[in-house]
Each structure stands twice: as structure tokens, then as C-alpha cells.
Design a protein around this motif. Structure first.
Motif, PDB file in Angstrom:
ATOM      1  N   LYS A   8       0.729  -1.038  -0.047  1.00  0.00           N
ATOM      2  CA  LYS A   8      -0.002   0.096   0.086  1.00  0.00           C
ATOM      3  C   LYS A   8       1.042   1.324   0.047  1.00  0.00           C
ATOM      4  O   LYS A   8       0.464   2.132  -0.770  1.00  0.00           O
ATOM      5  CB  LYS A   8      -0.938  -0.055   1.141  1.00  0.00           C
ATOM      6  CG  LYS A   8      -1.865  -1.096   1.132  1.00  0.00           C
ATOM      7  CD  LYS A   8      -2.961  -1.074   2.402  1.00  0.00           C
ATOM      8  CE  LYS A   8      -3.845  -2.161   2.254  1.00  0.00           C
ATOM      9  NZ  LYS A   8      -4.851  -2.178   3.249  1.00  0.00           N
ATOM     10  N   SER A   9       2.244   1.323   0.603  1.00  0.00           N
ATOM     11  CA  SER A   9       2.839   2.250   0.806  1.00  0.00           C
ATOM     12  C   SER A   9       3.472   2.595  -0.398  1.00  0.00           C
ATOM     13  O   SER A   9       3.915   3.702  -0.926  1.00  0.00           O
ATOM     14  CB  SER A   9       4.159   2.231   1.685  1.00  0.00           C
ATOM     15  OG  SER A   9       3.379   2.325   3.074  1.00  0.00           O
ATOM     16  N   ALA A  10       3.601   1.341  -1.419  1.00  0.00           N
ATOM     17  CA  ALA A  10       4.303   1.497  -2.806  1.00  0.00           C
ATOM     18  C   ALA A  10       3.173   2.161  -3.681  1.00  0.00           C
ATOM     19  O   ALA A  10       3.837   3.408  -4.336  1.00  0.00           O
ATOM     20  CB  ALA A  10       4.637   0.241  -3.295  1.00  0.00           C
ATOM     21  N   VAL A 280       4.748  11.814   4.022  1.00  0.00           N
ATOM     22  CA  VAL A 280       3.343  12.123   3.734  1.00  0.00           C
ATOM     23  C   VAL A 280       2.699  10.723   3.345  1.00  0.00           C
ATOM     24  O   VAL A 280       1.478  10.019   3.718  1.00  0.00           O
ATOM     25  CB  VAL A 280       2.933  13.033   3.016  1.00  0.00           C
ATOM     26  CG1 VAL A 280       1.533  13.219   2.743  1.00  0.00           C
ATOM     27  CG2 VAL A 280       3.515  14.383   3.667  1.00  0.00           C
ATOM     28  N   ALA A 281       3.194  10.156   2.379  1.00  0.00           N
ATOM     29  CA  ALA A 281       2.701   9.035   1.712  1.00  0.00           C
ATOM     30  C   ALA A 281       2.562   7.942   2.827  1.00  0.00           C
ATOM     31  O   ALA A 281       1.637   7.198   2.879  1.00  0.00           O
ATOM     32  CB  ALA A 281       3.411   8.325   0.658  1.00  0.00           C
ATOM     33  N   TRP A 282       3.718   7.689   3.455  1.00  0.00           N
ATOM     34  CA  TRP A 282       3.829   6.572   4.465  1.00  0.00           C
ATOM     35  C   TRP A 282       2.448   6.864   5.523  1.00  0.00           C
ATOM     36  O   TRP A 282       1.962   5.856   5.917  1.00  0.00           O
ATOM     37  CB  TRP A 282       5.175   6.513   5.317  1.00  0.00           C
ATOM     38  CG  TRP A 282       5.169   5.638   6.407  1.00  0.00           C
ATOM     39  CD1 TRP A 282       5.091   4.346   6.253  1.00  0.00           C
ATOM     40  CD2 TRP A 282       4.840   5.937   7.678  1.00  0.00           C
ATOM     41  NE1 TRP A 282       5.237   3.957   7.841  1.00  0.00           N
ATOM     42  CE2 TRP A 282       4.979   5.044   8.690  1.00  0.00           C
ATOM     43  CE3 TRP A 282       4.518   7.372   8.362  1.00  0.00           C
ATOM     44  CZ2 TRP A 282       4.787   5.125   9.883  1.00  0.00           C
ATOM     45  CZ3 TRP A 282       4.469   7.484   9.654  1.00  0.00           C
ATOM     46  CH2 TRP A 282       4.433   6.350  10.330  1.00  0.00           C
ATOM     47  N   SER A 283       2.435   8.054   6.321  1.00  0.00           N
ATOM     48  CA  SER A 283       1.651   8.183   7.364  1.00  0.00           C
ATOM     49  C   SER A 283       0.256   8.194   6.717  1.00  0.00           C
ATOM     50  O   SER A 283      -0.726   7.582   7.735  1.00  0.00           O
ATOM     51  CB  SER A 283       1.878   9.858   7.603  1.00  0.00           C
ATOM     52  OG  SER A 283       1.364  10.716   6.762  1.00  0.00           O
ATOM     53  N   ARG A 284      -0.261   8.634   5.686  1.00  0.00           N
ATOM     54  CA  ARG A 284      -1.609   8.467   5.237  1.00  0.00           C
ATOM     55  C   ARG A 284      -2.095   6.691   4.969  1.00  0.00           C
ATOM     56  O   ARG A 284      -3.264   6.586   5.163  1.00  0.00           O
ATOM     57  CB  ARG A 284      -1.735   8.928   3.526  1.00  0.00           C
ATOM     58  CG  ARG A 284      -1.544  10.409   3.755  1.00  0.00           C
ATOM     59  CD  ARG A 284      -2.516  11.185   4.759  1.00  0.00           C
ATOM     60  NE  ARG A 284      -3.643  11.032   4.334  1.00  0.00           N
ATOM     61  CZ  ARG A 284      -4.401  11.998   3.377  1.00  0.00           C
ATOM     62  NH1 ARG A 284      -3.661  13.178   3.021  1.00  0.00           N
ATOM     63  NH2 ARG A 284      -5.628  11.900   3.368  1.00  0.00           N
TER      64      ARG A 284
END
Length: 437
Positions: A8-10, A280-284
Motif C-alpha cells: 500500500k505504501s508503494a 506523507v505517503a507513509w503516514s496516510r
């Protein structure tokens, strides 16, 4: 990282790469085509746009994300859809407020009246449409579908690039034209997902069970806000003060050193936009996952997720900074131009800042997943007080570099307090209460 989080992080990272690339291109165009003062003005308005989305996320998005973690997976997107009307109303109000505020800001820059009015109106439209697109993104992150977020932002990026190419045929774009282009692209990207959320809201109302749990009870926007408010009342001031900690340096730099200093700071930072957006991508993606682990009190899983995330983010951060440092002479010659050759020392300071920021972001993301918004507010308030003092002392002595030094100090302070004090207290409080959430 665990396989689900990595997958999902990718998708989320690819999404952020697209947004990062677009912001990078816009920044470089303005850096090359406009004066330092005009670019400094753009960075000030861009930071204000981030303030608007920060406000909306703290008022609605963060609380919806936290409460939806208590629901079964198939009900989470429907719950987010209930907040759509409230979010759109808040976006419209903020758009008007920010347009009026932009008039005062642009008047200080001595813009001609027609340009002042068109730019302010375009900025207000940008804030409204950005709020709509950001809420659609939040809803799909809650649903665990970063691929849908990628589709939304792909439309946004493609529309912006096509409109930008059309503007380029007419010559150097004005700030009003840039903001209008971004607003139109936001509107196009959010139209379809907004309609889908409207349909889900109507369907959820029709399928509501006789005695639904509190998060699913239908009502007015005011009733929903009352439901969110116990979390939002601390998330909101904390997030706004957090924004001040992250972006007030631009206003300090403009006031103490002039708009050219703001331009230098952002020209160096823009090269590290991919690192910031990776966080930001990781935290979302990670915040809903952490919320579910916390709800199940899976502390070992939460610790493992933190370790994997820290190693992954820090490794990518330092690799990127080192490669960027090696490539800076070429970047200065071919992208930034001669007027920004002096920003290399700022680049390395930003690298230190983002490396500490990555570890701090994990801690504050976990605290948000715990619903610990009150301690986050007090942490942000204390940090902002220290930041103001640090900026006032360091900037007159070290110029633009002093602004980044002050930010590094604050990130280190919040990192220590979050991990050494606030997170252990949040976990003990939940265990003592015996709340399975």
C-alpha cells in the motif's frame, strides 16, 4: 516493512512521486521565469494553501480516520462519505476567508489592482477545490485503497500538465493563471470521487440498521461535527500550531530578511520535496493500520511496524540526500540558475531536518492513532514558543540557514518528547482503562 504496508505504501509513494514531480516542475518554472520576490510570494501563498488543508484535516479528516478504525472494514468508506457535506461547507468557508486574506497580503506586495483581485479570487478557488480533492484522498486511505488515491491524483497531474503546456504557448504564466490551472485540475480530479461518495452516503442512509453504533448514526452536519468534536477540539489547534512550526519560518524570513530569503529557503527545500512527500505517503497508509493495531492492543505488531517504517524511511532519506548533494552542481547549472547557486549549504541542512522529521513523524502518527490529540496540542504549543525564540535569535546571526537550524531544533525536541514520554503514557492509559476500542 510488512508486506501489506509495503504494498500500500508503494501505491501511495507512487502517488506522492507524481505530486512531487508536479510541484517540482511548477517550482522550477517559477524559479526560472519570475523574480525572487515573486517566487517568494508564491511560496507564501502555497504555504497558506497547506494551512487550509491542515485545518480541514484536523477538523474533520483526522477524527474521521480515528473513529472509522473502530468500525468493520466494509463500513469505513460509508462513514467517511457521511462527512463529505461538512467538509465541502468548511472548504467553501475557508476559500472565501483565504481569498480575502490574500487581498491584504498581495496589497503589501504592491500588485496592480486587477492582478491583485484575479490572483486573490484564483487562490480562493484553489483552496476550495484542494479541500475537495484532499477529502476524497482521505476517504480512500480510510478504505485502505491507495490505488484509488493514485487514480485521483493521476487525473490532477495530467490535467495540470496539459493546461500548463497550453499556458506556456502564451508566454510566462502569471501567478493568477498558475492558481487557476491548479484549481481547475483539482475540480476535474475530484468530480467523480465526490459523486461516488454522495452515492455511498445515500446508500448508507437507506441501509442503516435499526439501532446503529454511534459513529454510523445519521444526522445533520452540525450533529456530525458534535460527534467529531471531542477529538477535533484538540487536533485542530495542535495541527494549526504544527503548521506554524513547519511554515512560519517563511514569514519570519520574509519579515526579517526579505522575500528573497524565502525564495532561497524554498529553492533548496524544493529539491527535497520527494522526501517530505514520502513521509506523507507513509503516514496516510500507516495511520489507519496503526489505529487498527491499537484498537486490538497488538503492541508487538505496532512496535514491529514502527521499526520497519523507521529503517525504510531513514534509509531512503539519506540515500536521496547524498545523491542530491553529488548532483547539485549540475542542478544549479541546468535547473536552478545562477541566482540560486548559493543555496547548497541550505540543502544539507534541509537533509538533516528531514531525517529527524521522518522519525518524529512516526511518533506523532502513532499518537494521532491513539487519539492523543490533547498532548499533541500542548507539544505543538510548546514547540512553537521555542521556535519563535530560536528564529528570532538564529536568523539575525546566520541568515536563511538560521531558519533551518531552528526547525532542526524543534524536530529534535518533538522527537524526544514523543517517543520518551507521550507514547508510553498513551499506551499505559489505554491499558489501565482496559478499553479494547
Amino acid at each position: 516493512m510488512s508486506r501489506p504496508l509495503l504494498r500500500k505504501s508503494a501505491a501511495s509513494l507512487l502517488d506522492q512521486v507524481a505530486l512531487s514531480g508536479l510541484n517540482f516542475v511548477i517550482g522550477l518554472i517559477l524559479i526560472r521565469w519570475v523574480s525572487k520576490a515573486d517566487y517568494g510570494l508564491y511560496t507564501t501563498l502555497f504555504a497558506a494553501g497547506i494551512l487550509a488543508t491542515t485545518f480541514l484535516d484536523a477538523l474533520i479528516g483526522t477524527s474521521v480516520t480515528t473513529l472509522s478504525a473502530r468500525l468493520p472494514a466494509h463500513e469505513r468508506l460509508g462513514y467517511a462519505a457521511r462527512a463529505l457535506r461538512l467538509h465541502l461547507l468548511a472548504s467553501l468557508g475557508l476559500g472565501l476567508l483565504f481569498a480575502l486574506s490574500a487581498i491584504a497580503l498581495l496589497a503589501e506586495a504592491h500588485l496592480p489592482t486587477p492582478e491583485l483581485l484575479s490572483t486573490s479570487a484564483a487562490f480562493g478557488a484553489y483552496v476550495v477545490t484542494l479541500g475537495a480533492r484532499e477529502f476524497c484522498r482521505t476517504a480512500h486511505f480510510i478504505d485502505g485503497q491507495p490505488g484509488n488515491v493514485l487514480q485521483i491524483d493521476a487525473v490532477f497531474v495530467l490535467a495540470t500538465l496539459l493546461a500548463g503546456l497550453a499556458l506556456a504557448q502564451l508566454g510566462a504564466p502569471s501567478l493568477a493563471e498558475v492558481l487557476t490551472t491548479l484549481a481547475a485540475a483539482n475540480l476535474l480530479a475530484s468530480a467523480r470521487p465526490v459523486w461516488r461518495l454522495v452515492q455511498l452516503r445515500l446508500q448508507a442512509r437507506a441501509d442503516l440498521p435499526p439501532n446503529p453504533p454511534a459513529p454510523l448514526r445519521q444526522g445533520s452536519s452540525a450533529a456530525l461535527l458534535r460527534q467529531l468534536w471531542p477529538l477535533s477540539r484538540w487536533a485542530l489547534p495542535g495541527a494549526l500550531i504544527g503548521w506554524l512550526c513547519n511554515y512560519s519560518y517563511l514569514y519570519f524570513a520574509g519579515a526579517l530578511l526579505g522575500l528573497t530569503a524565502s525564495a532561497d529557503l524554498n529553492a533548496a527545500r524544493i529539491l527535497l520535496i520527494p522526501i517530505g512527500l514520502m513521509g506523507v505517503a507513509w503516514s496516510r497508509v500507516a495511520r489507519p493500520m496503526a489505529g487498527q493495531l491499537i484498537a486490538q492492543q497488538e503492541w508487538s505488531g505496532l512496535s514491529r511496524l514502527a521499526r520497519q517504517s523507521l529503517l525504510g524511511i531513514e534509509g531512503v532519506t539519506w540515500l536521496y540526500v547524498l545523491l542530491l548533494g553529488l548532483a547539485f552542481p549540475w542542478l544549479a547549472s541546468h535547473l536552478l540558475g545562477d541566482k540560486y547557486r548559493n543555496v547548497e549549504p541550505l540543502l544539507w541542512l534541509w537533509g538533516v531536518y528531514f531525517s529527524i522529521n521522518a522519525a518524529r513523524t512516526i511518533g506523532t502518527t502513532w499518537l494521532a492513532a491513539f487519539g492523543a490529540f490533547k498532548p499533541l496540542f500542548w507539544l505543538s504549543l510548546g514547540s512553537f514558543g521555542v521556535l519563535c525564540a530560536a528564529l528570532a535569535w538564529l536568523m539575525p546571526r546566520h541568515g536563511a540557514a538560521g531558519a533551518i537550524m531552528a526547525l532542526i531544533l524543534i524536530e529534535a525536541l518533538e522527537l524526544i518528547v514523543s517517543w520518551a514520554w507521550l507514547l508510553p503514557r498513551a499506551r499505559k492509559a489505554m491499558q489501565a482503562a482496559g478499553d479494547p476500542r
